[in-house]
Design a protein around this motif. Structure first.
Motif, PDB file in Angstrom:
ATOM      1  N   PHE A  98      57.894 -68.689  66.197  1.00  0.00           N
ATOM      2  CA  PHE A  98      56.910 -67.444  64.801  1.00  0.00           C
ATOM      3  C   PHE A  98      57.329 -67.059  64.074  1.00  0.00           C
ATOM      4  CE2 PHE A  98      55.017 -67.892  69.501  1.00  0.00           C
ATOM      5  CZ  PHE A  98      54.074 -68.544  68.625  1.00  0.00           C
ATOM      6  N   ASP A 130      50.949 -66.750  63.412  1.00  0.00           N
ATOM      7  CA  ASP A 130      50.067 -66.270  64.714  1.00  0.00           C
ATOM      8  C   ASP A 130      48.640 -66.901  65.102  1.00  0.00           C
ATOM      9  OD1 ASP A 130      52.018 -63.818  66.497  1.00  0.00           O
ATOM     10  OD2 ASP A 130      52.004 -63.602  64.600  1.00  0.00           O
ATOM     11  N   VAL A 141      60.219 -69.431  73.197  1.00  0.00           N
ATOM     12  CA  VAL A 141      59.480 -68.799  72.021  1.00  0.00           C
ATOM     13  C   VAL A 141      60.663 -68.379  71.401  1.00  0.00           C
ATOM     14  CG1 VAL A 141      57.683 -67.446  71.591  1.00  0.00           C
ATOM     15  CG2 VAL A 141      57.189 -68.882  73.204  1.00  0.00           C
ATOM     16  N   ASN A 185      60.831 -65.591  67.909  1.00  0.00           N
ATOM     17  CA  ASN A 185      60.821 -65.299  66.771  1.00  0.00           C
ATOM     18  C   ASN A 185      61.222 -64.749  65.925  1.00  0.00           C
ATOM     19  OD1 ASN A 185      58.628 -64.470  68.828  1.00  0.00           O
ATOM     20  ND2 ASN A 185      59.202 -63.153  69.719  1.00  0.00           N
ATOM     21  N   PRO A 225      57.508 -59.238  65.616  1.00  0.00           N
ATOM     22  CA  PRO A 225      55.888 -59.087  65.395  1.00  0.00           C
ATOM     23  C   PRO A 225      56.024 -57.887  65.434  1.00  0.00           C
ATOM     24  CG  PRO A 225      56.630 -60.441  68.558  1.00  0.00           C
ATOM     25  CD  PRO A 225      57.701 -60.103  67.044  1.00  0.00           C
ATOM     26  N   GLY A 246      50.937 -58.372  69.770  1.00  0.00           N
ATOM     27  CA  GLY A 246      51.631 -59.741  69.445  1.00  0.00           C
ATOM     28  C   GLY A 246      52.550 -59.958  69.938  1.00  0.00           C
ATOM     29  N   TYR A 247      53.701 -59.204  70.102  1.00  0.00           N
ATOM     30  CA  TYR A 247      54.670 -60.063  71.110  1.00  0.00           C
ATOM     31  C   TYR A 247      54.682 -60.361  72.458  1.00  0.00           C
ATOM     32  CZ  TYR A 247      59.232 -59.821  73.176  1.00  0.00           C
ATOM     33  OH  TYR A 247      60.528 -60.171  74.700  1.00  0.00           O
ATOM     34  N   HIS A 256      51.660 -61.866  73.094  1.00  0.00           N
ATOM     35  CA  HIS A 256      51.138 -63.342  73.118  1.00  0.00           C
ATOM     36  C   HIS A 256      51.563 -63.804  72.724  1.00  0.00           C
ATOM     37  CE1 HIS A 256      46.349 -62.484  73.074  1.00  0.00           C
ATOM     38  NE2 HIS A 256      46.620 -61.484  72.486  1.00  0.00           N
ATOM     39  N   ARG A 257      52.402 -63.772  72.259  1.00  0.00           N
ATOM     40  CA  ARG A 257      53.684 -64.591  71.681  1.00  0.00           C
ATOM     41  C   ARG A 257      54.795 -65.680  72.988  1.00  0.00           C
ATOM     42  NH1 ARG A 257      57.115 -63.369  66.041  1.00  0.00           N
ATOM     43  NH2 ARG A 257      55.360 -63.308  64.209  1.00  0.00           N
ATOM     44  N   ARG A 261      53.401 -68.088  75.425  1.00  0.00           N
ATOM     45  CA  ARG A 261      53.788 -69.018  75.581  1.00  0.00           C
ATOM     46  C   ARG A 261      54.442 -70.295  76.035  1.00  0.00           C
ATOM     47  NH1 ARG A 261      48.435 -68.925  73.238  1.00  0.00           N
ATOM     48  NH2 ARG A 261      48.232 -67.689  71.605  1.00  0.00           N
ATOM     49  N   THR A 283      64.636 -63.617  69.675  1.00  0.00           N
ATOM     50  CA  THR A 283      64.074 -62.626  68.979  1.00  0.00           C
ATOM     51  C   THR A 283      64.988 -62.197  67.799  1.00  0.00           C
ATOM     52  OG1 THR A 283      61.722 -61.476  70.583  1.00  0.00           O
ATOM     53  CG2 THR A 283      62.301 -60.228  68.133  1.00  0.00           C
TER      54      THR A 283
END
Length: 534
Positions: A249, A301, A315, A317, A321, A326-327, A329-330, A333, A345
């Motif tokens: 992301f 996003d 995932v 980052n 985020p 947002g974190y 949501h990401r 996945r 991250t």
């Protein structure tokens, strides 16, 4: 009552068998909370993130409540913010309803409306659509909602953010007053609460705690690196972790282009999606990612909304985020359908406070990690190489080289021959053909060039040289003007001067390469061609 199995909900055998076929073992928290009152036809407000199993939470009751005799018009409608989510929700409902004879039809912008009209005329029980396209059908009188028994608003806050609030209210106004309404949203802004008050009758409020939303099986870790060191950190992690499918992301479309471009240049099979790409490009990229033709998908996003790919193992980052939701949501996945997952991250020193805010708000713990060393990266590559060699030996694909090795052994020791061969392989970066792109012309993008998407790739036996020759010959442009070609298994990209793009498209579109008819188009939307987001 605490529900431990789908059987305890009292749902039909046909649906139970379908759920078993789909690999469902036990209900998720949102399913345990939602299915009983939904089967009782109560209005529901469910606060839950993507990845918690909410599609089945409302999909199972929709199938169970199907009428015994199919009517002329649909009995249920599901509204979703994006075409990707509409397609995925429809597909899951169809799997759940397969044995029960229930079916859902997705309607969304970007697909032929005539095709949708023909399907609606034949009759369908459940419609899953984006608000804009549903409104189009209502105005054309090709979609009639007078027999609707249940309305589902999926990811209501996202529809609000995308400006669909008026469309939602218009659609609700077309449905009967006595209908059941189920609303699902990660957050509850004032407009969503207002809709609930105006259009729902004594709704049951259900909430999956944020701590539960961050799937327990997801390993969460952060690495503190300087901004300029993030790409190096990313590649080290990819080399050592060896993920199957990875979502990366980024904040901006430009960052997505830069990261995906540099990964491809370095030999990683990466694709990219963001709002400037055409819908056909995004669909093709998602299909390639699901099939494993590309291992890494770099996204914003917005472009990743509605993505539901069960086999995403990591995932990452690349950019932290901007908010705790947002974190959630990401990272949701990965770790889908009870599988384990890893959320990574990358954090620059000045973003450390933002990371701690995310931890507090999301009620989770993100552990600090130490980036792999160069030695660990080297060892990981050696292990991968050793595994590839072992597979070749097992399959017997090496035996044709016995005469050559015997000749070499007359002059050199077996250790030297093997080590030299491994050195050559290591330098090439791969044992055999993979989905990594071939590149041509460097990675510098001229500001006056455009990127084109072609529906032909390695599986069609196409090579960089073939594309250059075809475009040069058919369009009559010098080969040096054809740059940055990237060839994947089923598609390719190429950059040409912007003033020659239309000439190339006219010459190549519907032409035949290697026996295959090729389509070519702009990889990005024209700035003046952005339509309504439905």
């Amino acid at each position: 009552m605490v529900y431990k199995s789908f059987y305890e909900f009292g749902i039909s055998d046909k649906v139970l068998v379908a759920l078993s076929d789909m690999g469902f073992e036990e209900p998720t928290p949102i399913q345990k909370l939602t299915i009983p009152p939904a089967l009782q036809k109560k209005d529901i407000i469910g606060q839950a993130q993507t990845g918690t199993g909410k599609t089945a939470a409302f999909g199972i009751p929709l199938i169970e409540q199907r009428p015994e005799v199919s009517g002329k018009y649909p009995y249920a409608i599901v509204l979703a913010p994006t075409r990707e989510l509409a397609v995925q929700v429809s597909a899951e409902i169809n799997k759940i309803g397969l044995r029960a004879g229930a079916a859902a039809l997705p309607v969304y912008g970007g697909q032929s409306i005539e095709l949708q009209i023909r399907s609606l005329k034949r009759g369908v029980g459940i419609v899953v659509g984006t608000p804009g396209r549903v409104i189009d059908h209502i105005h054309r009188k090709t979609l009639v909602l007078k027999e609707i028994k249940t309305v589902v608003l999926d990811e209501a806050d996202e529809m609000l953010n995308m400006g669909f609030i008026d469309d939602i209210e218009e659609i609700l106004g077309e449905t009967p007053k006595g209908r059941q309404t189920m609303l699902f949203s990660a957050t509850m802004p004032k407009e969503i609460i207002r809709i609930a008050k105006n259009y729902m009758e004594k709704p049951v409020h259900l909430t999956v705690d944020a701590g539960e939303m961050v799937v327990a099986k997801i390993k969460q870790v952060f690495y503190e690196v300087r901004e300029e060191g993030k790409l190096n950190a990313l590649t080290r992690l990819l080399d050592v972790e060896g993920p199957s499918l990875t979502l990366v992301f980024c904040h901006t479309k430009r960052e997505v282009d830069e990261v995906s471009g540099k990964l491809r240049q370095m030999g990683y099979p990466a694709g990219a999606i963001h709002g400037d790409f055409t819908q056909s490009h995004r669909d093709e990229m998602i299909r390639a990612f699901k099939k494993g033709d590309i291992d890494i998908l770099v996204a914003t996003d917005v472009a990743a909304r509605g993505l539901d790919i069960p086999d995403v193992s990591h995932v990452i980052n690349f950019s932290i985020p901007q908010d705790p939701q947002g974190y959630i949501h990401r990272i949701g996945r990965t770790g889908r359908a009870g599988k384990s997952g890893i959320a990574i991250t990358l954090v620059s020193p000045r973003q450390y406070r933002q990371l701690r805010l995310i931890e507090q708000s999301a009620k989770t713990s993100i552990k600090r990690g130490s980036l792999p060393t160069k030695e660990q990266v080297r060892q990981a590559k050696e292990e991968e190489l050793a595994g590839s060699l072992a597979e070749l030996i097992k399959e017997g694909k090496h035996t044709s080289f016995y005469p050559l090795t015997n000749r070499l052994f007359l002059k050199h020791s077996p250790e030297d021959v093997a080590a030299a061969a491994l050195s050559m392989l290591s330098g090439q970066g791969a044992m055999e053909e993979t989905t990594e792109p071939e590149t041509y012309g460097g990675d510098k993008k001229d500001k006056d060039s455009v990127r084109l998407f072609m529906t032909i790739g390695k599986l069609d036996k196409i090579m960089v040289g073939d594309i250059v020759k075809s475009i040069s010959a058919e369009a009559g442009i010098p080969a040096q003007n054809i740059r940055n070609i990237a060839v994947f298994d089923r598609f390719s990209f190429v950059e040409v001067p912007s003033n020659l793009a239309d000439k190339v498209i006219l010459a190549i579109n519907d032409s035949v390469m290697k026996g295959k008819k090729v389509r070519i188009q702009h990889a990005r939307k024209r700035e003046n061609g952005k339509g309504r987001g439905h």
